[in-house]
Design a protein around this motif. Structure first.
Motif, PDB file in Angstrom:
ATOM      1  N   GLN A  10       0.813  -1.217   0.000  1.00 24.56           N
ATOM      2  CA  GLN A  10       0.000   0.000   0.000  1.00 24.56           C
ATOM      3  C   GLN A  10       0.848   1.269   0.000  1.00 24.56           C
ATOM      4  O   GLN A  10       0.324   2.357   0.091  1.00 24.56           O
ATOM      5  CB  GLN A  10      -0.925  -0.002   1.231  1.00 24.56           C
ATOM      6  CG  GLN A  10      -1.841  -1.195   1.303  1.00 24.56           C
ATOM      7  CD  GLN A  10      -2.776  -1.296   0.115  1.00 24.56           C
ATOM      8  OE1 GLN A  10      -3.191  -0.286  -0.441  1.00 24.56           O
ATOM      9  NE2 GLN A  10      -3.096  -2.513  -0.287  1.00 24.56           N
ATOM     10  N   SER A  11       2.166   1.133  -0.085  1.00 27.08           N
ATOM     11  CA  SER A  11       3.047   2.302  -0.011  1.00 27.08           C
ATOM     12  C   SER A  11       3.225   2.933  -1.386  1.00 27.08           C
ATOM     13  O   SER A  11       2.583   2.557  -2.354  1.00 27.08           O
ATOM     14  CB  SER A  11       4.393   1.918   0.584  1.00 27.08           C
ATOM     15  OG  SER A  11       5.072   1.059  -0.301  1.00 27.08           O
ATOM     16  N   ASP A  12       4.155   3.864  -1.472  1.00 25.10           N
ATOM     17  CA  ASP A  12       4.341   4.635  -2.697  1.00 25.10           C
ATOM     18  C   ASP A  12       5.136   3.869  -3.751  1.00 25.10           C
ATOM     19  O   ASP A  12       5.634   2.771  -3.528  1.00 25.10           O
ATOM     20  CB  ASP A  12       5.009   5.961  -2.381  1.00 25.10           C
ATOM     21  CG  ASP A  12       6.395   5.780  -1.770  1.00 25.10           C
ATOM     22  OD1 ASP A  12       6.694   4.681  -1.307  1.00 25.10           O
ATOM     23  OD2 ASP A  12       7.162   6.759  -1.774  1.00 25.10           O
ATOM     24  N   ALA A  13       5.250   4.479  -4.917  1.00 24.71           N
ATOM     25  CA  ALA A  13       5.914   3.847  -6.061  1.00 24.71           C
ATOM     26  C   ALA A  13       7.403   3.659  -5.828  1.00 24.71           C
ATOM     27  O   ALA A  13       7.992   2.701  -6.319  1.00 24.71           O
ATOM     28  CB  ALA A  13       5.681   4.686  -7.314  1.00 24.71           C
ATOM     29  N   TRP A  14       8.039   4.562  -5.075  1.00 25.10           N
ATOM     30  CA  TRP A  14       9.476   4.455  -4.831  1.00 25.10           C
ATOM     31  C   TRP A  14       9.807   3.199  -4.035  1.00 25.10           C
ATOM     32  O   TRP A  14      10.797   2.520  -4.308  1.00 25.10           O
ATOM     33  CB  TRP A  14       9.990   5.685  -4.095  1.00 25.10           C
ATOM     34  CG  TRP A  14       9.993   6.912  -4.945  1.00 25.10           C
ATOM     35  CD1 TRP A  14       9.075   7.913  -4.923  1.00 25.10           C
ATOM     36  CD2 TRP A  14      10.936   7.249  -5.955  1.00 25.10           C
ATOM     37  NE1 TRP A  14       9.405   8.861  -5.869  1.00 25.10           N
ATOM     38  CE2 TRP A  14      10.542   8.481  -6.508  1.00 25.10           C
ATOM     39  CE3 TRP A  14      12.082   6.637  -6.443  1.00 25.10           C
ATOM     40  CZ2 TRP A  14      11.240   9.102  -7.521  1.00 25.10           C
ATOM     41  CZ3 TRP A  14      12.787   7.263  -7.456  1.00 25.10           C
ATOM     42  CH2 TRP A  14      12.364   8.483  -7.985  1.00 25.10           C
ATOM     43  N   MET A  15       8.980   2.905  -3.041  1.00 23.23           N
ATOM     44  CA  MET A  15       9.223   1.721  -2.229  1.00 23.23           C
ATOM     45  C   MET A  15       9.035   0.454  -3.066  1.00 23.23           C
ATOM     46  O   MET A  15       9.811  -0.492  -2.957  1.00 23.23           O
ATOM     47  CB  MET A  15       8.276   1.701  -1.023  1.00 23.23           C
ATOM     48  CG  MET A  15       8.516   0.533  -0.100  1.00 23.23           C
ATOM     49  SD  MET A  15      10.117   0.569   0.713  1.00 23.23           S
ATOM     50  CE  MET A  15       9.862   1.874   1.869  1.00 23.23           C
TER      51      MET A  15
END
Length: 83
Positions: A10-15
């Motif tokens: 559910q985190s951002d694209a960078w992760m």
């Protein structure tokens, strides 16, 4: 590893790009391309459009920057020869 992937789903694209790069490195694939693909796939539609516009602008301005660099080098060579 699955717990970490589930936690960051559910985190951002960078992760997601970082995790994909780690997974690719562990499997012997090129982590750079995998991270780029994961990053682009995780971006929103507006961010993808902005990325395309930035890349197109870069392609259009690259020849201008090259000509300016050559001009600066030419001026520096003339100044060095004059001294």
């Amino acid at each position: 590893m699955d717990t970490l992937v589930d936690a960051t789903a559910q985190s951002d694209a960078w992760m997601k790009a970082g995790l994909a790069a780690i997974r690719a490195a562990l499997t012997g694939k090129n982590p750079v391309w995998v991270a780029i693909k994961a990053l682009v796939s995780g971006l929103s539609g507006k961010a993808k459009v902005a990325l395309v516009h930035i890349l197109a602008l870069e392609v259009l301005l690259a020849p201008v920057l090259l000509v300016l660099l050559l001009l600066v080098l030419d001026v520096a060579a003339v100044r060095a020869a004059a001294q």
